[in-house]
Scaffold this active site. Structure first.
Site, PDB file in Angstrom:
ATOM      1  N   ASP A 189      53.078  19.448  62.659  1.00 48.30           N
ATOM      2  CA  ASP A 189      51.828  20.064  62.136  1.00 48.30           C
ATOM      3  C   ASP A 189      51.327  19.887  61.081  1.00 48.30           C
ATOM      4  O   ASP A 189      51.442  18.499  60.522  1.00 48.30           O
ATOM      5  CB  ASP A 189      52.313  21.706  62.403  1.00 48.30           C
ATOM      6  CG  ASP A 189      51.233  22.696  62.688  1.00 48.30           C
ATOM      7  OD1 ASP A 189      50.138  22.636  62.182  1.00 48.30           O
ATOM      8  OD2 ASP A 189      51.316  23.405  63.349  1.00 48.30           O
ATOM      9  N   HIS A 212      49.110  17.007  61.239  1.00 49.66           N
ATOM     10  CA  HIS A 212      47.858  17.395  61.392  1.00 49.66           C
ATOM     11  C   HIS A 212      47.107  17.173  60.256  1.00 49.66           C
ATOM     12  O   HIS A 212      45.849  17.897  60.011  1.00 49.66           O
ATOM     13  CB  HIS A 212      47.683  18.886  62.039  1.00 49.66           C
ATOM     14  CG  HIS A 212      48.573  18.816  63.344  1.00 49.66           C
ATOM     15  ND1 HIS A 212      48.654  19.945  64.054  1.00 49.66           N
ATOM     16  CD2 HIS A 212      49.067  17.901  64.064  1.00 49.66           C
ATOM     17  CE1 HIS A 212      49.221  19.887  65.674  1.00 49.66           C
ATOM     18  NE2 HIS A 212      49.478  18.565  65.152  1.00 49.66           N
TER      19      HIS A 212
END
Length: 365
Positions: A189, A212
């Site tokens: 993430d 991310h």
């Protein structure tokens, strides 16, 4: 004063750790809890203050989290709360053993999903440092900061597979004067995420990817008056990350403000969406695309951003029709698309700003 955690390394060692902490915390003066070079098994524990002097939590060994699902659904694996002048370091390992928990994470489709524990959680911590640690395979976020002030995080390595859900490297909320440097973050993430109430955050010399990207947001879902301001991201490298530098706000959203954001001297290596402002962020179903974000984004600078993009739209600034982005600057941008289908592109919507210096792709402001 030195207090050691005495444990057998085979069963739950939480009580031994808590006893060592209580003894050290009650001492008037500088104290430390020493975790030797052995394997320890811990269930969810929170080391709480205030303490009578400065505290050091020195992790030399390897701490292992539980794999029994009955122990999963909590917000914290190892927590520190209400402490001033804390140091957590030592060169040891925090093994979240997240493989056992990731199948239970359905947050990508369930906004009411059950919590999974952050490996390290700091709540109401002031004037403190975290350094020389390695966190692997967290069940959820590796390091979570809430309502913290004057903290330095450095020389940290956080790793989890790219497919692991919600394993943010460092998540910051309602905190100020936070410095993060010399970190390697490889997760499933955001490498670093800064949400409502994040102020005066300095990020320097961070390697991100997979992951991310470094994100401001998501903003606007709650905390209407807790603005974000004074974010500085410099001298960072993104390697194969899904995103690079990202600002995201919910749509629809409450009113809020994100201002004084600087992203400078950044290298992208095969990174998706190197520069991204997304004010239509809505990962769940049921969103109305006709309702725009009410978060005001202003005073944002992207300077000396260079490298390669794995997506053709290397610069993508999609702001709110209701509250266009103000004073966005693109300065010396050089991003090449390394895929097929043409050269890199820049797309901008509802943005007021200016471009200076080299613009590859051609600036859209």
């Amino acid at each position: 004063m030195h207090y050691g955690a005495v444990a057998d390394g085979k069963t739950d060692d939480s009580q031994a750790f808590l006893k060592a902490w209580r003894d050290a915390c009650e001492y008037y003066g500088r104290s430390r809890v020493w975790i030797p070079r052995r394997v320890f098994f811990l269930n969810s524990v929170t080391f709480q203050g205030p303490c009578n002097g400065s505290m050091a939590f020195l992790i030399k060994g390897r701490l292992k989290a539980p794999t029994d699902p009955r122990s999963f659904f909590t917000e914290t694996w190892i927590g520190f709360k209400y402490i001033d002048d804390l140091t957590v370091k030592g060169g040891g390992y925090l093994d979240g053993r997240g493989q056992a928990a990731w199948p239970y994470n359905d947050c990508y489709r369930n906004p009411r999903c059950k919590p999974l524990p952050a490996t390290l959680r700091f709540d109401f911590i002031t004037n403190s440092k975290v350094n020389h640690l390695r966190s692997i395979n967290s069940k959820n976020t590796h390091i979570n900061l809430f309502a913290c002030r004057n903290m330095e995080i450095s020389k940290i390595r956080m790793t989890a597979p790219a497919s692991s859900p919600n394993t943010d490297g460092i998540h910051i909320g309602l905190s100020s004067n936070i410095k993060i440097s010399r970190a390697v973050i490889q997760t499933g993430d955001d490498c670093i995420s800064m949400v409502s109430g994040s102020r005066n955050i300095e990020i320097n010399d961070v390697s991100c990817g997979p992951g991310h990207g470094i994100s401001v947001g998501s903003l606007g879902r709650s905390h209407e008056t807790e603005y974000v301001s004074g974010i500085s991201v410099r001298n960072c490298t993104f390697k194969g990350a899904d995103n690079g530098l990202r600002v995201k706000t919910w749509s629809p959203s409450l009113y809020s403000v994100a201002s004084n954001l600087t992203f400078q001297d950044i290298v992208m290596q095969n990174t998706g969406n190197p520069i991204l402002i997304d004010q239509q962020y809505c990962p769940f179903s049921g969103c109305d695309p006709k309702v725009t974000s009410r978060v005001q984004i202003q005073d944002v600078t992207f300077k000396n951003i260079r490298g390669t993009s794995s997506t053709r739209v290397a610069v993508n600034i999609q702001c709110s029709e209701d509250r266009p982005c103000k004073n966005v600057k693109l300065i010396d941008i050089e991003l090449a698309y390394n895929g097929r289908g043409g050269q890199a592109m820049a797309l901008c919507t509802h943005v007021l700003g200016s471009s200076y210096g080299k613009q590859i792709p051609k600036g859209c402001i």
